[in-house]
Design a protein around this motif. Structure first.
Motif, PDB file in Angstrom:
ATOM      1  N   TRP A  52       0.852  -1.206   0.000  1.00 20.49           N
ATOM      2  CA  TRP A  52       0.000   0.000   0.000  1.00 20.49           C
ATOM      3  C   TRP A  52       0.883   1.249   0.000  1.00 20.49           C
ATOM      4  O   TRP A  52       0.619   2.195  -0.758  1.00 20.49           O
ATOM      5  N   TYR A  53       1.933   1.223   0.816  1.00 21.09           N
ATOM      6  CA  TYR A  53       2.800   2.403   0.914  1.00 21.09           C
ATOM      7  C   TYR A  53       3.492   2.671  -0.425  1.00 21.09           C
ATOM      8  O   TYR A  53       3.561   3.813  -0.883  1.00 21.09           O
ATOM      9  N   GLU A  54       3.971   1.603  -1.051  1.00 14.55           N
ATOM     10  CA  GLU A  54       4.644   1.809  -2.342  1.00 14.55           C
ATOM     11  C   GLU A  54       3.695   2.374  -3.388  1.00 14.55           C
ATOM     12  O   GLU A  54       4.065   3.199  -4.223  1.00 14.55           O
ATOM     13  N   ARG A  55       2.456   1.944  -3.293  1.00 12.56           N
ATOM     14  CA  ARG A  55       1.446   2.397  -4.267  1.00 12.56           C
ATOM     15  C   ARG A  55       0.979   3.821  -3.952  1.00 12.56           C
ATOM     16  O   ARG A  55       0.823   4.640  -4.835  1.00 12.56           O
ATOM     17  N   GLU A  56       0.773   4.104  -2.669  1.00 21.31           N
ATOM     18  CA  GLU A  56       0.034   5.312  -2.288  1.00 21.31           C
ATOM     19  C   GLU A  56       0.893   6.415  -1.680  1.00 21.31           C
ATOM     20  O   GLU A  56       0.384   7.505  -1.434  1.00 21.31           O
ATOM     21  N   ALA A  57       2.146   6.132  -1.382  1.00 17.31           N
ATOM     22  CA  ALA A  57       2.940   7.119  -0.639  1.00 17.31           C
ATOM     23  C   ALA A  57       2.955   8.459  -1.354  1.00 17.31           C
ATOM     24  O   ALA A  57       3.171   8.520  -2.564  1.00 17.31           O
ATOM     25  N   ALA A  58       2.714   9.508  -0.593  1.00 17.99           N
ATOM     26  CA  ALA A  58       2.765  10.845  -1.179  1.00 17.99           C
ATOM     27  C   ALA A  58       4.199  11.133  -1.620  1.00 17.99           C
ATOM     28  O   ALA A  58       5.156  10.684  -0.980  1.00 17.99           O
ATOM     29  N   ASP A  59       4.323  11.865  -2.714  1.00 13.49           N
ATOM     30  CA  ASP A  59       5.657  12.230  -3.211  1.00 13.49           C
ATOM     31  C   ASP A  59       6.108  13.483  -2.453  1.00 13.49           C
ATOM     32  O   ASP A  59       5.715  14.587  -2.808  1.00 13.49           O
ATOM     33  N   LEU A  60       6.903  13.280  -1.425  1.00  8.33           N
ATOM     34  CA  LEU A  60       7.326  14.402  -0.579  1.00  8.33           C
ATOM     35  C   LEU A  60       8.827  14.615  -0.743  1.00  8.33           C
ATOM     36  O   LEU A  60       9.569  13.646  -0.952  1.00  8.33           O
TER      37      LEU A  60
END
Ligand code: SF4
Length: 371
Positions: free
Chosen positions: A20-28
């Motif tokens: 989920w994190y790889e898919r959804e992580a915000a680009d910060l």
């Protein structure tokens, strides 16, 4: 009511959360770097402050201080000016103190272990875990408000999470459930899940990668958790300050001691009104007499400013003042006479910045005289 001893599903063995994190992580911006200094800076700025607020501060700060050496060599005034508006200024002071310590004791390289990082000013257990796991892949856990909420709900923890015994339990869980090979991604995924899905109100359980095995969701208690005792009402103080001009039209400002609230920032001379003061104006005259040996005559009052700190609230009252007697030309590292248009070059707290804005607005209406 269910007890916290029921067994939730350990979320590690499958890859739901990391996928989920790889898919959804915000680009910060701090996720695009491997530079430990930049990761450290982001962690410090993100304490107590929303992601969207932090981004422009983070980018500006890194442009001006691209490495530990440049931060260590900087003037504190400049560091605070770059931090102005972000709040919790002890973070900036500690960051610079820590940078100097890293230069002196570690040859300019940030220590790699959480236990060593915790010896630096301003780096507590949470920040040390975040920096060590994200920058150096150490298996160090994190526990911030977001992670606490996720864990309290996953385990249906029916305890006040502000109690130290409960926090010990949650730290132990954070250590037990830490991903063995990807601790940095795991910690960031948990924090991101708490921030975006397992939100304080109305958690978005249907979108949650950990919904299978979440005890609070199974029992319909996700909106009741985590439990915390109500915060006590914050006390209120009246602060009084003078906008004091000299014959050249300059205004007197004063630097706060470095080791107090808003330490190192500038303010206007004044202090706190006491119950025994006959009026707010009398309080102002007393404060200026006691702190700077100045006698002043309050004139036009500005609109008061309300401001909240973590543990108390203030109302800031200000008057344009005339000097009756005192050392008008006093110039010391703690005080400065500056032209009103120069105020922007100094770092002030939020209440003073609002006061300056009120003052300029009143001047355009002709009811105050900054120019
Ligand atoms: Fe939070 Fe709901 Fe996910 Fe449980 S299922 S961790 S309550 S978002």
């Amino acid at each position: 009511m269910q007890s916290a001893t029921a067994t939730p599903v350990d979320p590690r063995p499958d890859s739901r959360l990391l996928d989920w994190y790889e898919r959804e992580a915000a680009d910060l911006p701090w996720r695009r770097t491997r530079d430990p200094y930049a990761i450290w800076l982001a962690e410090v700025m993100l304490q107590q402050t929303q992601v969207n607020t932090v981004i422009p501060y983070y980018e500006r700060f890194l442009r001006r201080f691209p490495d530990i050496a440049s931060l260590a060599a900087a003037d504190l005034d400049e560091v605070l000016k770059l931090w102005e508006g972000l709040g919790y200024y002890s973070r900036a002071r500690n960051l610079q103190r820590a940078a100097r310590q890293v230069m002196q004791e570690h040859g300019g390289f940030l220590p790699r272990r959480a236990a060593e990082l915790q010896k630096l000013p301003g780096i507590g257990r949470y920040s040390a875990g975040a920096i060590a796991s994200i920058a150096f892949a150490e298996a160090a856990p994190v526990l911030d408000g977001n992670v606490m909420r996720v864990f309290a709900r996953l385990t249906d923890l029916d305890e006040d999470i502000t109690r130290s015994a409960t926090q010990r339990k949650l730290w132990a869980l954070a250590q037990d459930w830490l991903h063995p090979t990807r601790p940095g991604a795991w910690n960031q995924a948990l924090m991101e899940l708490g921030r975006r899905v397992c939100r304080p109100r109305q958690p978005d359980c249907p979108r949650c990668p950990l919904q299978k095995g979440c005890l609070a969701r199974d029992r319909g208690r996700q909106n009741e958790l985590p439990r915390r005792r109500p915060r006590p009402e914050r006390p209120h103080h009246d602060l009084v300050v003078a906008l004091l001009r000299n014959a050249q039209g300059e205004i007197l400002i004063q630097r706060r001691p470095e080791d107090g609230l808003l330490g190192g920032l500038w303010t206007f001379p004044g202090g706190r009104a006491m119950a025994e003061d006959a009026s707010l104006e009398a309080a102002l005259q007393r404060c200026l007499r006691e702190t700077l040996a100045l006698a002043v005559r309050p004139g036009t009052a500005l609109a008061p400013v309300q401001h909240g700190f973590t543990h108390f609230r203030i109302t800031l009252h200000a008057w344009e003042c005339a000097l009756v007697c005192g050392p008008e030309e006093s110039r010391s590292p703690e005080t400065a006479w500056v032209q009103p248009e120069e105020l922007g070059a100094y770092s002030f707290g939020g209440a003073e910045r609002a006061l300056i804005a009120n003052w300029l607005t009143a001047a355009t209406r002709g009811s105050a005289t900054p120019r």
